[in-house]
Design a protein around this motif. Sequence first.
Motif, short mmCIF file in Angstrom:
data_model
loop_
_atom_site.label_atom_id
_atom_site.label_comp_id
_atom_site.label_asym_id
_atom_site.label_seq_id
_atom_site.Cartn_x
_atom_site.Cartn_y
_atom_site.Cartn_z
N ASP A 73 0.83 -1.22 0.00
CA ASP A 73 0.00 0.00 0.00
C ASP A 73 0.86 1.26 0.00
O ASP A 73 0.76 2.10 0.90
CB ASP A 73 -0.92 0.02 1.22
N PRO A 74 1.73 1.45 -1.00
CA PRO A 74 2.65 2.59 -0.99
C PRO A 74 1.97 3.95 -0.99
O PRO A 74 2.54 4.93 -0.52
CB PRO A 74 3.48 2.38 -2.26
N ALA A 75 0.75 4.02 -1.51
CA ALA A 75 0.06 5.31 -1.55
C ALA A 75 -0.62 5.64 -0.22
O ALA A 75 -1.07 6.76 -0.01
CB ALA A 75 -0.97 5.31 -2.67
N LYS A 76 -0.69 4.66 0.66
CA LYS A 76 -1.37 4.86 1.94
C LYS A 76 -0.36 5.19 3.03
O LYS A 76 0.61 4.46 3.22
CB LYS A 76 -2.14 3.59 2.30
N PRO A 77 -0.55 6.28 3.76
CA PRO A 77 0.42 6.63 4.81
C PRO A 77 0.41 5.61 5.94
O PRO A 77 -0.62 5.02 6.26
CB PRO A 77 -0.07 8.00 5.29
N ILE A 78 1.59 5.42 6.53
CA ILE A 78 1.71 4.50 7.66
C ILE A 78 1.17 5.18 8.91
O ILE A 78 1.53 6.32 9.22
CB ILE A 78 3.17 4.09 7.88
N SER A 79 0.31 4.52 9.61
CA SER A 79 -0.28 5.09 10.81
C SER A 79 -0.15 4.11 11.96
O SER A 79 -0.75 3.04 11.94
CB SER A 79 -1.76 5.43 10.58
N ASN A 80 0.68 4.46 12.93
CA ASN A 80 0.84 3.62 14.11
C ASN A 80 -0.06 4.15 15.21
O ASN A 80 0.30 5.05 15.96
CB ASN A 80 2.30 3.63 14.57
N ARG A 81 -1.24 3.61 15.29
CA ARG A 81 -2.20 4.10 16.26
C ARG A 81 -2.13 3.30 17.56
O ARG A 81 -2.01 2.08 17.53
CB ARG A 81 -3.62 4.03 15.69
N SER A 97 -5.01 13.10 18.43
CA SER A 97 -4.59 14.51 18.39
C SER A 97 -3.12 14.63 18.01
O SER A 97 -2.29 13.82 18.39
CB SER A 97 -4.83 15.17 19.75
N LYS A 98 -2.83 15.66 17.24
CA LYS A 98 -1.47 15.97 16.81
C LYS A 98 -1.14 17.40 17.21
O LYS A 98 -2.01 18.17 17.62
CB LYS A 98 -1.32 15.80 15.29
N TRP A 99 0.12 17.76 17.07
CA TRP A 99 0.52 19.14 17.34
C TRP A 99 -0.11 20.08 16.32
O TRP A 99 -0.08 19.80 15.12
CB TRP A 99 2.03 19.28 17.31
N GLU A 100 -0.65 21.19 16.80
CA GLU A 100 -1.22 22.22 15.93
C GLU A 100 -0.44 23.52 16.12
O GLU A 100 -0.13 23.90 17.25
CB GLU A 100 -2.69 22.47 16.28
N LEU A 101 -0.17 24.20 15.03
CA LEU A 101 0.52 25.48 15.10
C LEU A 101 -0.45 26.55 15.62
O LEU A 101 -1.57 26.68 15.13
CB LEU A 101 1.03 25.88 13.71
N VAL A 102 0.00 27.30 16.62
CA VAL A 102 -0.81 28.36 17.22
C VAL A 102 -0.34 29.73 16.77
O VAL A 102 -1.13 30.61 16.43
CB VAL A 102 -0.77 28.26 18.76
N ARG A 344 0.16 23.54 20.10
CA ARG A 344 -0.72 22.99 21.13
C ARG A 344 -1.16 21.59 20.75
O ARG A 344 -1.10 21.19 19.58
CB ARG A 344 -1.95 23.88 21.33
N ARG A 345 -1.63 20.86 21.78
CA ARG A 345 -2.09 19.49 21.54
C ARG A 345 -3.08 19.11 22.63
O ARG A 345 -2.85 19.35 23.81
CB ARG A 345 -0.90 18.53 21.55
N LYS A 346 -4.18 18.50 22.23
CA LYS A 346 -5.21 18.05 23.17
C LYS A 346 -4.70 16.81 23.90
O LYS A 346 -4.13 15.90 23.29
CB LYS A 346 -6.48 17.71 22.41
N VAL A 347 -4.93 16.76 25.22
CA VAL A 347 -4.46 15.64 26.02
C VAL A 347 -5.56 15.13 26.94
O VAL A 347 -6.62 15.74 27.07
CB VAL A 347 -3.22 16.03 26.86
N ASN A 348 -5.29 13.99 27.57
CA ASN A 348 -6.24 13.39 28.50
C ASN A 348 -5.89 13.71 29.95
O ASN A 348 -6.29 12.97 30.86
CB ASN A 348 -6.28 11.87 28.31
N ARG A 349 -5.15 14.75 30.17
CA ARG A 349 -4.80 15.20 31.52
C ARG A 349 -5.23 16.65 31.68
O ARG A 349 -5.43 17.36 30.69
CB ARG A 349 -3.30 15.06 31.77
N LYS A 350 -5.33 17.09 32.91
CA LYS A 350 -5.67 18.49 33.18
C LYS A 350 -4.57 19.14 33.99
O LYS A 350 -3.96 18.52 34.86
CB LYS A 350 -7.01 18.58 33.91
N GLY A 351 -4.36 20.42 33.70
CA GLY A 351 -3.29 21.15 34.35
C GLY A 351 -3.72 21.78 35.66
O GLY A 351 -4.86 21.66 36.11
N LEU A 352 -2.76 22.47 36.26
CA LEU A 352 -2.95 23.11 37.56
C LEU A 352 -2.78 24.61 37.44
O LEU A 352 -2.16 25.11 36.51
CB LEU A 352 -1.91 22.58 38.55
N THR A 353 -3.32 25.32 38.41
CA THR A 353 -3.10 26.76 38.51
C THR A 353 -2.58 27.07 39.91
O THR A 353 -2.89 26.35 40.86
CB THR A 353 -4.41 27.54 38.27
#
Length: 365
Positions: A73-81, A97-102, A344-353
Motif C-alpha cells: 500500500d505505498p500510496a497509503k500513509p503508515i499510521s501507528n495508532r 490529536s497531533k501538534w497544531e501550530l498556534v 498545542r495538543r489536546k491531552v487526557n490530563r488536566k493542568g494546575l493553577t
Amino acid sequence: MRKYEPKPLRVFLQDGRNDNNIYAGSWWVANQDMASAFEWAGYEYTFVVGEEKHNAIHGSAILPDAMRWLWKDPAKPISNRVRPGDRQFSRMIAGDSKWELVSEGHQFTEGPAVDREGNLYFSDPRASKIWRMIDGKVSLFKEDTGNANGLMFGPDGKLYACENGRRRIVAYDVKTGVATPVVTDVTSNDLVINAKGEIWFTDPTAKKVWYVRPGSEKKLVHEGFEFPNGIMLSPDQTLLTVADSRSKWVWSFQIGPDGGLLNGQPFYRLETNDQSSASSADGMTMDTEGYLWVTTNTGLQICDQPGRVTAILNKPQPGSLSNVVFAGKELDTVYVTAGDKVFRRKVNRKGLTPWSPVKPPKPGL
C-alpha cells in the motif's frame, strides 16, 4: 522505544534461533525484546523467525517477501495508532490529536502562562514582547518588556514576569499593562508562584534558586546546580522541582515553613541522546495526577510521581522545546514554545493553577 511516541514506520524483523550468544549478549533474545517493544509501543511490525545461525541464509531467502511487506500500500500513509486503554500514550493523548501550530514569526518563544479564564500568554525575550491568545486570536499584550522570559499568573490575577534585561521581577496588571516591581537587582530565568503569592525563581548565571515572600526581600534557598532552569510546584504545593539543564536530572525538594528547601535530591531521571548527558531540560508543568511534563531536546518528557519517564511526546519541529503549560477553559490542552513558534495538543490530563492546589492521587506503577 517503549517511552517514545510511535513514529510512522513499518518494521520487518528477522532472526534465527541459533544466532550468536556471546559476551555482548544473545542476538536471539535481543531481537525478541525488540519485537516485544515494537508490539507494546504500537508499531506496525512483523517478526520472521528461522533456525539459522549468525549468517545471511535465511534473511536472503525471505528478502523479496520482506520488501513486498514493507512497501505494501505505498500510496497509503503508515499510521501507528495506539489502541485506546491499551498503551501508555492513550492515557495521555486525546484520541489521534497531533501538534497544531498556534503562532509563528516570533524571534524566540518562551514563558507560556495561563490566566483564570484559560487564556494563553507567552513571551518573546529576544524581541522584548509578551503576547496573548484570547478566543483563538493571538495579539500583542506588551512590548518593551525588558527581555521578559518566564511568566506565571499569581493568585492575585496579575502576570508575573522575569524581566532579566532590567534585573527584576514584575507583576503586570493585565487590564492596564502597568508593571509593578516585585523584586529588584536579580538575575532570573523562570519562576513559580503558590496560592499564598510566594515566589521561587531560578538564576542560571549564578547557579542559584531564590525565594521571595510577599513584602519581603529575596532569600537564597539553594545553590550548586550546573544550570538551574525550569521550576515548578507539586499539585499540593509541598514540593518544589528544579530542572538542571546541563544534566539528566530534575531535582525535588521539600518546602520548609519559611520557604526554604529541604532534603533535595536528583529525583526525575530524564532520557538523553547518545551524544550528551545533558537533557536541555527547560520549562515544566504539572498535571492534577502529579505527573511532571518537562520540555527537553528529545521531546516533551512526562514523568510519573516516582520519578520515572513514562512517555515522551515527539517534538512538533526540530530543535529543543523551551517551555510548556496547560491552557484552555478546561486546562486539557498543552501548549509548548519551540523556537519561533507556539504549538498545542489536546491531552487526557488536566493542568494546575497556582491559586488552586490539589492533592494528587497516591503513586502507582
